[in-house]
Motif scaffolding. Sequence first.
Motif, PDB file in Angstrom:
ATOM      1  N   ASP A  77       0.834  -1.207   0.000  1.00  0.00           N
ATOM      2  CA  ASP A  77       0.000   0.000   0.000  1.00  0.00           C
ATOM      3  C   ASP A  77       0.865   1.252   0.000  1.00  0.00           C
ATOM      4  OD1 ASP A  77      -2.211  -1.527  -0.026  1.00  0.00           O
ATOM      5  OD2 ASP A  77      -2.838  -1.138   2.043  1.00  0.00           O
ATOM      6  N   SER A  78       1.926   1.224   0.802  1.00  0.00           N
ATOM      7  CA  SER A  78       2.845   2.369   0.854  1.00  0.00           C
ATOM      8  C   SER A  78       3.559   2.560  -0.474  1.00  0.00           C
ATOM      9  CB  SER A  78       3.860   2.166   1.982  1.00  0.00           C
ATOM     10  OG  SER A  78       4.859   3.160   1.937  1.00  0.00           O
ATOM     11  N   GLU A  79       3.958   1.448  -1.135  1.00  0.00           N
ATOM     12  CA  GLU A  79       4.650   1.538  -2.418  1.00  0.00           C
ATOM     13  C   GLU A  79       3.749   2.153  -3.484  1.00  0.00           C
ATOM     14  OE1 GLU A  79       7.837   0.672  -3.280  1.00  0.00           O
ATOM     15  OE2 GLU A  79       8.275   0.285  -1.168  1.00  0.00           O
ATOM     16  N   LEU A  80       2.501   1.739  -3.511  1.00  0.00           N
ATOM     17  CA  LEU A  80       1.598   2.199  -4.568  1.00  0.00           C
ATOM     18  C   LEU A  80       1.018   3.581  -4.288  1.00  0.00           C
ATOM     19  CD1 LEU A  80      -0.388  -1.093  -5.356  1.00  0.00           C
ATOM     20  CD2 LEU A  80       1.463  -0.075  -6.682  1.00  0.00           C
ATOM     21  N   PHE A  81       0.624   3.831  -3.032  1.00  0.00           N
ATOM     22  CA  PHE A  81      -0.125   5.061  -2.729  1.00  0.00           C
ATOM     23  C   PHE A  81       0.625   6.048  -1.839  1.00  0.00           C
ATOM     24  CE2 PHE A  81      -3.038   1.384  -3.116  1.00  0.00           C
ATOM     25  CZ  PHE A  81      -3.632   1.725  -4.312  1.00  0.00           C
ATOM     26  N   GLY A  82       1.810   5.657  -1.352  1.00  0.00           N
ATOM     27  CA  GLY A  82       2.587   6.556  -0.502  1.00  0.00           C
ATOM     28  C   GLY A  82       2.156   6.501   0.953  1.00  0.00           C
ATOM     29  N   HIS A  83       2.875   7.181   1.815  1.00  0.00           N
ATOM     30  CA  HIS A  83       2.518   7.216   3.235  1.00  0.00           C
ATOM     31  C   HIS A  83       2.948   8.538   3.847  1.00  0.00           C
ATOM     32  CE1 HIS A  83       6.720   5.562   3.423  1.00  0.00           C
ATOM     33  NE2 HIS A  83       6.813   6.483   4.381  1.00  0.00           N
ATOM     34  N   GLU A  84       2.360   8.842   4.988  1.00  0.00           N
ATOM     35  CA  GLU A  84       2.710  10.034   5.753  1.00  0.00           C
ATOM     36  C   GLU A  84       3.762   9.688   6.796  1.00  0.00           C
ATOM     37  OE1 GLU A  84       1.782  13.030   5.149  1.00  0.00           O
ATOM     38  OE2 GLU A  84       0.240  12.581   3.643  1.00  0.00           O
ATOM     39  N   LYS A  85       4.457  10.686   7.260  1.00  0.00           N
ATOM     40  CA  LYS A  85       5.473  10.495   8.295  1.00  0.00           C
ATOM     41  C   LYS A  85       4.813   9.943   9.557  1.00  0.00           C
ATOM     42  CE  LYS A  85       8.989  13.001  10.952  1.00  0.00           C
ATOM     43  NZ  LYS A  85       9.643  14.329  11.166  1.00  0.00           N
ATOM     44  N   GLY A  86       5.402   8.873  10.100  1.00  0.00           N
ATOM     45  CA  GLY A  86       4.880   8.265  11.320  1.00  0.00           C
ATOM     46  C   GLY A  86       3.693   7.362  11.096  1.00  0.00           C
ATOM     47  N   ALA A  87       3.359   7.054   9.838  1.00  0.00           N
ATOM     48  CA  ALA A  87       2.188   6.213   9.558  1.00  0.00           C
ATOM     49  C   ALA A  87       2.386   4.804  10.100  1.00  0.00           C
ATOM     50  CB  ALA A  87       1.912   6.172   8.066  1.00  0.00           C
ATOM     51  N   PHE A  88       3.609   4.352  10.165  1.00  0.00           N
ATOM     52  CA  PHE A  88       3.924   3.035  10.711  1.00  0.00           C
ATOM     53  C   PHE A  88       5.376   3.052  11.168  1.00  0.00           C
ATOM     54  CE2 PHE A  88       4.255   3.069   6.091  1.00  0.00           C
ATOM     55  CZ  PHE A  88       5.570   2.709   5.890  1.00  0.00           C
ATOM     56  N   THR A  89       5.786   2.022  11.858  1.00  0.00           N
ATOM     57  CA  THR A  89       7.152   1.950  12.369  1.00  0.00           C
ATOM     58  C   THR A  89       8.141   1.983  11.209  1.00  0.00           C
ATOM     59  OG1 THR A  89       6.392   0.584  14.213  1.00  0.00           O
ATOM     60  CG2 THR A  89       8.766   0.575  13.728  1.00  0.00           C
ATOM     61  N   GLY A  90       9.069   2.910  11.267  1.00  0.00           N
ATOM     62  CA  GLY A  90      10.052   3.053  10.204  1.00  0.00           C
ATOM     63  C   GLY A  90       9.699   4.123   9.198  1.00  0.00           C
ATOM     64  N   ALA A  91       8.498   4.684   9.279  1.00  0.00           N
ATOM     65  CA  ALA A  91       8.100   5.760   8.352  1.00  0.00           C
ATOM     66  C   ALA A  91       8.620   7.082   8.904  1.00  0.00           C
ATOM     67  CB  ALA A  91       6.589   5.795   8.198  1.00  0.00           C
ATOM     68  N   LEU A  92       9.927   7.336   8.691  1.00  0.00           N
ATOM     69  CA  LEU A  92      10.565   8.524   9.260  1.00  0.00           C
ATOM     70  C   LEU A  92      10.239   9.782   8.470  1.00  0.00           C
ATOM     71  CD1 LEU A  92      14.081   6.962  10.039  1.00  0.00           C
ATOM     72  CD2 LEU A  92      12.066   7.128  11.523  1.00  0.00           C
ATOM     73  N   ASP A  93       9.870   9.616   7.216  1.00  0.00           N
ATOM     74  CA  ASP A  93       9.518  10.752   6.368  1.00  0.00           C
ATOM     75  C   ASP A  93       8.314  10.376   5.515  1.00  0.00           C
ATOM     76  OD1 ASP A  93      11.784  12.673   6.886  1.00  0.00           O
ATOM     77  OD2 ASP A  93      12.946  10.930   6.165  1.00  0.00           O
ATOM     78  N   ALA A  94       7.635  11.397   5.000  1.00  0.00           N
ATOM     79  CA  ALA A  94       6.544  11.172   4.064  1.00  0.00           C
ATOM     80  C   ALA A  94       7.128  10.667   2.736  1.00  0.00           C
ATOM     81  CB  ALA A  94       5.738  12.440   3.854  1.00  0.00           C
ATOM     82  N   ARG A  95       6.353   9.887   2.045  1.00  0.00           N
ATOM     83  CA  ARG A  95       6.838   9.308   0.792  1.00  0.00           C
ATOM     84  C   ARG A  95       5.722   9.278  -0.241  1.00  0.00           C
ATOM     85  NH1 ARG A  95       6.552   4.622  -1.937  1.00  0.00           N
ATOM     86  NH2 ARG A  95       8.386   3.879  -3.098  1.00  0.00           N
ATOM     87  N   LYS A  96       6.064   9.647  -1.467  1.00  0.00           N
ATOM     88  CA  LYS A  96       5.106   9.571  -2.567  1.00  0.00           C
ATOM     89  C   LYS A  96       5.031   8.137  -3.090  1.00  0.00           C
ATOM     90  CE  LYS A  96       5.788  14.306  -4.250  1.00  0.00           C
ATOM     91  NZ  LYS A  96       6.152  15.140  -5.427  1.00  0.00           N
ATOM     92  N   GLY A  97       3.838   7.715  -3.476  1.00  0.00           N
ATOM     93  CA  GLY A  97       3.652   6.389  -4.056  1.00  0.00           C
ATOM     94  C   GLY A  97       3.729   6.434  -5.574  1.00  0.00           C
ATOM     95  N   TYR A  98       3.682   5.263  -6.177  1.00  0.00           N
ATOM     96  CA  TYR A  98       3.818   5.179  -7.639  1.00  0.00           C
ATOM     97  C   TYR A  98       2.668   5.874  -8.369  1.00  0.00           C
ATOM     98  CZ  TYR A  98       7.393   1.675  -6.633  1.00  0.00           C
ATOM     99  OH  TYR A  98       8.515   1.033  -6.170  1.00  0.00           O
ATOM    100  N   PHE A  99       1.472   5.832  -7.799  1.00  0.00           N
ATOM    101  CA  PHE A  99       0.340   6.485  -8.455  1.00  0.00           C
ATOM    102  C   PHE A  99       0.475   8.006  -8.438  1.00  0.00           C
ATOM    103  CE2 PHE A  99      -1.767   2.376  -8.124  1.00  0.00           C
ATOM    104  CZ  PHE A  99      -2.497   2.344  -9.303  1.00  0.00           C
TER     105      PHE A  99
END
Length: 447
Positions: free
Chosen positions: A81-103
């Motif tokens: 889900d994170s790879e395809l749609f991205g995630h916000e900072k702190g969304a899960f353990t190890g999510a130190l920064d926000a990240r854009k997904g492939y979409f």
Amino acid sequence: MDLSEIQSVKNRFSIIGAAPALNYAINVAMQVAATDLTVLITGESGSGKESFSKIIHSLSVRKHGNFIAINCGAIPEGTIDSELFGHEKGAFTGALDARKGYFETTNGGTIFLDEIGEMPLGTQARLLRVLENGEYIRVGASKTQKTDVRVVAATNVNLLEAVNKGKFREDLYYRLNTVPIYVPPLRERGEDVQMLFRKFTNDFAERYRTRPVRLSPDAREALLTFDFPGNIRQLKNIAEQITILETDKEEPIDANTLWRYLNPVNPASRRPMSQALVPLSLGEDATSYSEREILYKVLFEMRRDVTELKKLVREVLKDEQSNHEILKNHQDLFDDMNHTDAPVTEASRLLAAHEERLSNSKRSDGPSREYANRVVDLDRYSEARSQIEDVEHIAEEEESLSLEDQEKDLIIKALRRNNNKRKYAAQALGISERTLYRKIKQYDIDE
């Protein structure tokens, strides 16, 4: 279908082959490329499905946008889900920064989702929303974002079966399957396998600075009869192995040498080339007969043979006074000799039509069998009758039974009688071992 345009696409994307099924698949990809429809590409692993996604993207209005290929089966379920749609900072353990997904990064381009059947159900729900509304939400966010991405999906599994088993969403299947493209496996592409092998060996010879491999006629025939379960990927690996390991390139590679690479686990199990052909005399119009018709021909000829054998046995028994009692006690075996017409079912109609075609195409070279002066072995006759009764039972089943079920039942019986030896079962059925292998896979028969 413009073959010149199709050939131009083949040259551009380094696609080798001239099989009609391959040309048709390329033609569909060319036609759908100009639209923005979702495409589902089906075919076995290693058959070249990704090439079709590149054709669709390169011939579309999105050709200047990004193209990304994602193997859904290679991404862990917890991170897809994170790879395809991205995630916000702190969304899960190890999510130190926000990240854009492939979409998000591929907005305006094309995403190729390979092995879509391996996608988790939760991710499938998110993907369905993207396909229907162009909306998605990053993991750990509450804000909806928009994207304009074309999705091309591919799978080597039967998605309808996955739907029935609850492993794939039915609504997503029909949303993806707007335009289906079937990529044929290598074994269905005829002489394309020889063209591809020659291309691969020439490329590897140039890379490794050696002479290209040449095949003898029997080796070329062996190449055509091999099933290639790994398809083009397997063929390419074999071509590279032969180019490297066969140091003597003065003489062509023969079939025995080639088979060591085709079947390295058990090279002694290779089948003779003659067994790759259907051992039935079908006449000049053999290519127009389907495999099912060939099975019906076997049934019809066996029924006719047993009727003629009955006549012969009765004549022999009549010669001796002591045999009259045998005839009287077993009269039921001979009652149907003058009523050999099969029941009026779809199977019998096909059998009769098939026999009529064969009769019309035969040369007038006299009877095919001579029964005069033949010694009758009653034990062998009993065995023959017990075997033919099973076949007659199948041919005379009720009309509601599908032809596919009859074909499957025939194959199972042939395998059992020959101790699961495909070679002999195929001979008994009158089809090639290669065709039998495909039927076993099609009907999911346990050996």
